[in-house]
Each structure stands twice: as structure tokens, then as C-alpha cells.
Design a protein around this motif. Structure first.
Motif, PDB file in Angstrom:
ATOM      1  N   VAL A  74       0.845  -1.191   0.000  1.00 52.58           N
ATOM      2  CA  VAL A  74       0.000   0.000   0.000  1.00 52.58           C
ATOM      3  C   VAL A  74       0.880   1.241   0.000  1.00 52.58           C
ATOM      4  N   LYS A  75       1.717   1.367   1.023  1.00 55.94           N
ATOM      5  CA  LYS A  75       2.577   2.552   1.153  1.00 55.94           C
ATOM      6  C   LYS A  75       3.981   2.262   0.656  1.00 55.94           C
ATOM      7  N   GLU A  76       4.697   3.355   0.384  1.00 61.16           N
ATOM      8  CA  GLU A  76       6.070   3.236  -0.085  1.00 61.16           C
ATOM      9  C   GLU A  76       6.937   2.485   0.930  1.00 61.16           C
ATOM     10  N   PRO A  77       7.948   1.740   0.466  1.00 60.35           N
ATOM     11  CA  PRO A  77       8.844   1.084   1.414  1.00 60.35           C
ATOM     12  C   PRO A  77       9.511   2.130   2.314  1.00 60.35           C
ATOM     13  N   ILE A  78       9.670   1.792   3.582  1.00 63.55           N
ATOM     14  CA  ILE A  78      10.414   2.680   4.480  1.00 63.55           C
ATOM     15  C   ILE A  78      11.798   2.080   4.694  1.00 63.55           C
ATOM     16  N   GLU A  79      12.650   2.832   5.382  1.00 60.76           N
ATOM     17  CA  GLU A  79      14.087   2.531   5.377  1.00 60.76           C
ATOM     18  C   GLU A  79      14.432   1.077   5.674  1.00 60.76           C
ATOM     19  N   GLN A  80      13.772   0.479   6.672  1.00 59.34           N
ATOM     20  CA  GLN A  80      14.137  -0.905   7.016  1.00 59.34           C
ATOM     21  C   GLN A  80      13.708  -1.921   5.959  1.00 59.34           C
ATOM     22  N   GLU A  81      12.887  -1.468   5.006  1.00 59.70           N
ATOM     23  CA  GLU A  81      12.469  -2.370   3.925  1.00 59.70           C
ATOM     24  C   GLU A  81      13.354  -2.256   2.684  1.00 59.70           C
ATOM     25  N   TYR A  82      14.137  -1.179   2.591  1.00 61.65           N
ATOM     26  CA  TYR A  82      14.940  -0.960   1.378  1.00 61.65           C
ATOM     27  C   TYR A  82      15.793  -2.181   1.052  1.00 61.65           C
ATOM     28  N   LEU A  84      15.429  -5.208   1.710  1.00 64.83           N
ATOM     29  CA  LEU A  84      14.698  -6.445   1.420  1.00 64.83           C
ATOM     30  C   LEU A  84      14.309  -6.561  -0.049  1.00 64.83           C
ATOM     31  N   ILE A  85      14.326  -5.448  -0.756  1.00 62.20           N
ATOM     32  CA  ILE A  85      13.874  -5.427  -2.149  1.00 62.20           C
ATOM     33  C   ILE A  85      15.010  -5.885  -3.060  1.00 62.20           C
ATOM     34  N   LYS A  86      14.705  -6.836  -3.948  1.00 60.85           N
ATOM     35  CA  LYS A  86      15.730  -7.491  -4.755  1.00 60.85           C
ATOM     36  C   LYS A  86      15.813  -6.896  -6.160  1.00 60.85           C
ATOM     37  N   LYS A  87      16.943  -7.149  -6.803  1.00 57.91           N
ATOM     38  CA  LYS A  87      17.134  -6.777  -8.202  1.00 57.91           C
ATOM     39  C   LYS A  87      16.078  -7.483  -9.060  1.00 57.91           C
ATOM     40  N   ASP A  88      15.503  -6.751  -9.988  1.00 56.77           N
ATOM     41  CA  ASP A  88      14.499  -7.254 -10.953  1.00 56.77           C
ATOM     42  C   ASP A  88      13.138  -7.566 -10.320  1.00 56.77           C
ATOM     43  N   GLN A  89      12.999  -7.391  -9.028  1.00 57.38           N
ATOM     44  CA  GLN A  89      11.704  -7.636  -8.372  1.00 57.38           C
ATOM     45  C   GLN A  89      10.736  -6.515  -8.742  1.00 57.38           C
ATOM     46  N   LEU A  90       9.497  -6.877  -9.040  1.00 60.44           N
ATOM     47  CA  LEU A  90       8.470  -5.880  -9.329  1.00 60.44           C
ATOM     48  C   LEU A  90       7.821  -5.446  -8.016  1.00 60.44           C
ATOM     49  N   VAL A  91       7.813  -4.143  -7.753  1.00 58.59           N
ATOM     50  CA  VAL A  91       7.170  -3.606  -6.550  1.00 58.59           C
ATOM     51  C   VAL A  91       6.030  -2.701  -7.014  1.00 58.59           C
ATOM     52  N   PHE A  92       4.806  -3.068  -6.626  1.00 62.04           N
ATOM     53  CA  PHE A  92       3.587  -2.389  -7.068  1.00 62.04           C
ATOM     54  C   PHE A  92       2.938  -1.765  -5.845  1.00 62.04           C
ATOM     55  N   THR A  93       3.049  -0.439  -5.727  1.00 64.58           N
ATOM     56  CA  THR A  93       2.587   0.248  -4.516  1.00 64.58           C
ATOM     57  C   THR A  93       2.518   1.749  -4.771  1.00 64.58           C
ATOM     58  N   TYR A  94       2.080   2.525  -3.782  1.00 60.66           N
ATOM     59  CA  TYR A  94       2.250   3.976  -3.817  1.00 60.66           C
ATOM     60  C   TYR A  94       3.706   4.277  -3.489  1.00 60.66           C
ATOM     61  N   PHE A  95       4.362   5.085  -4.308  1.00 61.67           N
ATOM     62  CA  PHE A  95       5.743   5.472  -4.036  1.00 61.67           C
ATOM     63  C   PHE A  95       5.884   6.955  -3.698  1.00 61.67           C
ATOM     64  N   HIS A  96       5.220   7.837  -4.440  1.00 56.30           N
ATOM     65  CA  HIS A  96       5.357   9.284  -4.234  1.00 56.30           C
ATOM     66  C   HIS A  96       6.827   9.681  -4.187  1.00 56.30           C
ATOM     67  N   PHE A  97       7.585   9.217  -5.166  1.00 57.01           N
ATOM     68  CA  PHE A  97       9.033   9.442  -5.204  1.00 57.01           C
ATOM     69  C   PHE A  97       9.422  10.914  -5.114  1.00 57.01           C
ATOM     70  N   ALA A  98       8.670  11.777  -5.796  1.00 56.75           N
ATOM     71  CA  ALA A  98       9.078  13.175  -5.910  1.00 56.75           C
ATOM     72  C   ALA A  98       9.124  13.907  -4.574  1.00 56.75           C
ATOM     73  N   SER A  99       8.516  13.313  -3.541  1.00 58.07           N
ATOM     74  CA  SER A  99       8.506  13.979  -2.236  1.00 58.07           C
ATOM     75  C   SER A  99       9.638  13.516  -1.315  1.00 58.07           C
ATOM     76  N   TYR A 100      10.405  12.477  -1.730  1.00 61.29           N
ATOM     77  CA  TYR A 100      11.410  11.942  -0.799  1.00 61.29           C
ATOM     78  C   TYR A 100      12.592  11.341  -1.571  1.00 61.29           C
ATOM     79  N   GLU A 101      13.656  12.109  -1.656  1.00 61.04           N
ATOM     80  CA  GLU A 101      14.825  11.705  -2.444  1.00 61.04           C
ATOM     81  C   GLU A 101      15.486  10.411  -1.966  1.00 61.04           C
ATOM     82  N   PRO A 102      15.655  10.175  -0.636  1.00 60.87           N
ATOM     83  CA  PRO A 102      16.297   8.921  -0.214  1.00 60.87           C
ATOM     84  C   PRO A 102      15.591   7.669  -0.734  1.00 60.87           C
TER      85      PRO A 102
END
Length: 370
Positions: A74-82, A84-102
């Protein structure tokens, strides 16, 4: 496809990305669904319901991430989840990238494929996966704003709808889109004196036709906003530029012209906020005060009503999730322009221009990958 549904761990986030009904739809199509234990409890769905629908229940989030080809959140990954995310894995969620550079940089480094709910866009410009949460947040903005106008919560001490012989509160809604329309509808229903502002005259004509008589429309510009904030009790920020940072319509200097106890609700805070003094808050500590003005800037407002929000969100996301699972992200995005518009980061490269522009990152045309 192997699909993973981790439990949301953002502060007071009780939504879940997949319901038992959605699980059953994916399983009957031959997909494997791993759901982290208690992921659905906050939304009213027990582990037993998922198991009955065919999900495999897993205790540890790390295992869900390690097994899954597609993560649905549902929500963007937070720091402790970064990590856990693997290369080539598809992540389908709200990201709102433009509001948070890290977050943007972390997802670039992960090598994952990031498909953002908020930029899945139809040919007509509508945002089908943002609309349901915008409807919830728009309606909630008035519910929360009315509460924080109460004196014990540092508001002006005014009842939104007034009573016979006493004028109602004045509500200013910035933006005539989905958030603004729903906010104005609820405020009007509660009896407030509502003004809704937008730069689109066609939209204002439509709103003028369909809204009740206690809703007034105005063209939005800096001069008019400066004048109106001086005597409005509740101000709702609901502007959106898809995938990009929200424009700052209310500036710091305007606060000094507002009456003490005025309440600001910035629904655009996920995209950086349209009120200069707003910074993201949580349901645990939802407000702060600057110049005697109450700021409510919770970044996941619909998370407070998870039963309604989860059903509204998954009604919209499930058809897309099924398509991604059936076809794989690449074929699905080639054949479906809605999903193609949702691609933000692919295998270390930013493919959504508004995100690249927000942080001066290198932009790559999505066609390179399709």
C-alpha cells in the motif's frame, strides 16, 4: 507468478494491499500468493480468511520479500524495507518518489522495477489507482478539520455547520479535483460556507452546476488566495501534478494574516505538500502549530479508516495486479498504457520524468525497456 504481500509497517498504517477475495482471484489463475501473518488484521481480515482463499501464510517479512517475484504493498517502502527489495523484483505500490529523495535513490540502487499506483494514468488523464484514496482523503480532510477546529485541540472553537442564529465556518478548498470535490461535498453537507478554487474554468463550471448553493467557485491565483485565507476557518490543500512535487500555494508569510486557530489540512503532503509550512506527520502525532495556525499533515490519512480504504483501493488495483501476474510486467506494460505510465524506476534507471526532474537524476525513456 509468485506474489508477496508484506504487512505495512508505516506508523498507524492498517491497510493491506490484497484482500482474501483478491487472493482467491490470483490463486485460481495459478499464481502463488505469500501473505505475511497479521497483514490484514488491521483492515478486518484474519489470517484464516487468507489461508482459506489459498494464500501461504509466512511469519517473517524478509521471507515474503525473498520468495516473491512481485511485491504488492500500500505505502512506499520505508528505510528498514529498502534492503529487502531485490534486483528485478516488481514492486507495485504507492511510491510518491518526488517527495522523498532517499527513497528514489534507494529504489534506483535496488535494481527493482517500481510501478507506482499514483502515476498509473488512463488516456483521459484520470488516475484510477489514486482516485479511491483521494476520495477517502478528501472526505476525511473535513472530518479531521472539523475536529481540530475545536478549542481543546487549539482550533478557533467554531462548529463547522454553525447553528440557527450563528454563522457556519468558512471552508476554503484549494483544487477542484477528486480530493477537492469530495472535501467540498462533505463540508457543504455539514452546512459550512465553502469556496473551492481551481485554475481550470471548465472544471469550475462543472462544480458550479453540481454543487449545492453553499459552495462557491473561484479561479485560483496568488492574490485571491492571500485575501481568502484571512477570514477562512478551515483550509484544505488538495492540488496534484501527477508524479511531481505539489506547487506551494500557501506560503509561510500568509500564516501571519490568518486568524489564530485556523486549521490547515494538506492532503497533498504525500507529494511534498501545497502549503509551505507543512511537513509530514503521523496519526500518532497528527498536528503541529506555527504562528497559532494548526497544521494537519498526516501522510497516510486513509490509513485511519483501513476497512473502507482497503476495499476501495483493492477494488481498483486488483485488475491491474492480475494483469501483471498473468503477463509479467514487461508484456503487461507494452499492452496497457495505464500500467506503462505507472513505471517510475526500472533496474537502476529513472523512467518517469517528473521524478528525475525533482532530484536532477538521469532520465531514461521507458521505451528502452519495452
Amino acid at each position: 507468478m509468485i506474489i508477496g504481500v508484506p504487512k505495512e509497517i508505516k506508523n498507524n498504517e492498517n491497510r493491506v494491499a490484497l484482500t482474501p477475495a483478491g487472493t482467491q482471484e490470483l490463486v485460481k489463475r495459478g499464481h502463488t500468493v505469500y501473505v505475511q501473518q497479521t497483514a490484514g488484521v488491521g483492515s478486518g481480515f484474519a489470517d484464516e480468511e487468507y489461508a482459506k482463499a489459498g494464500a501461504k501464510m509466512i511469519k517473517d517479512a524478509a521471507e515474503v520479500y525473498s520468495l516473491a517475484e512481485m511485491i504488492i504493498k500500500v505505502k512506499e517502502p520505508i528505510e528498514q524495507e529498502y534492503k529487502l527489495i531485490k534486483k528485478d523484483q516488481l514492486v507495485f505500490t504507492y511510491f510518491h518518489f518526488a517527495s522523498y529523495e532517499p527513497l528514489a535513490k534507494a529504489m534506483v540502487e535496488s535494481g527493482a522495477v517500481c510501478l507506482a499506483y499514483e502515476t498509473v494514468e488512463r488516456v483521459d488523464g484520470s488516475l484510477p489507482l489514486l482516485i479511491p484514496m483521494s476520495e477517502v482523503a478528501g472526505r476525511m480532510s473535513i472530518q479531521e478539520g472539523a475536529k481540530y477546529l475545536e478549542k481543546p485541540l487549539k482550533g478557533r472553537g467554531i462548529l463547522l455547520g454553525g447553528v440557527p442564529g450563528v454563522k457556519p465556518a468558512k471552508v476554503l478548498v484549494l483544487g477542484g479535483g477528486v480530493v477537492g470535490t469530495n472535501a467540498a461535498k462533505i463540508a457543504a453537507g455539514m452546512g459550512a460556507d465553502v469556496t473551492i478554487m481551481d485554475v481550470n474554468l471548465t472544471r469550475l463550471r462543472y462544480l458550479d452546476d453540481v454543487m449545492p448553493k453553499n459552495v462557491h467557485t473561484m479561479v485560483s491565483n496568488e492574490y485571491s488566495i492571500r485575501e481568502l485565507v484571512k477570514d477562512h476557518d478551515l483550509i484544505i490543500g488538495g492540488v496534484l501534478i501527477p508524479g511531481a512535487k505539489a506547487p506551494k500555494l500557501i506560503t509561510r508569510d500568509m500564516l501571519k494574516t490568518m486568524r489564530p486557530g485556523t486549521v490547515l489540512v494538506d492532503v497533498a503532503v504525500d507529494q511534498g505538500g501545497c502549503i509551505e509550512t507543512c511537513t509530514p506527520t503521523t496519526h500518532e502525532n497528527p498536528t503541529f502549530i506555527i504562528d497559532d495556525v494548526v497544521h494537519y499533515c498526516v501522510a497516510n490519512m486513509p490509513g485511519a479508516v483501513p476497512y473502507t480504504s482497503t476495499l476501495a483501493l483493492t477494488n481498483a488495483t486488483l485488475p491491474y495486479a492480475v494483469r501483471l501476474a498473468n503477463q509479467g510486467w514487461k508484456k503487461a506494460c507494452v499492452e496497457n498504457t495505464d500500467l506503462r505510465n505507472g513505471l517510475n524506476v526500472i533496474q537502476g534507471e529513472v523512467v518517469y520524468k517528473a521524478v528525475a526532474d525533482a532530484f536532477n537524476l538521469h532520465y531514461t525513456d521507458v521505451k528502452k525497456f519495452l
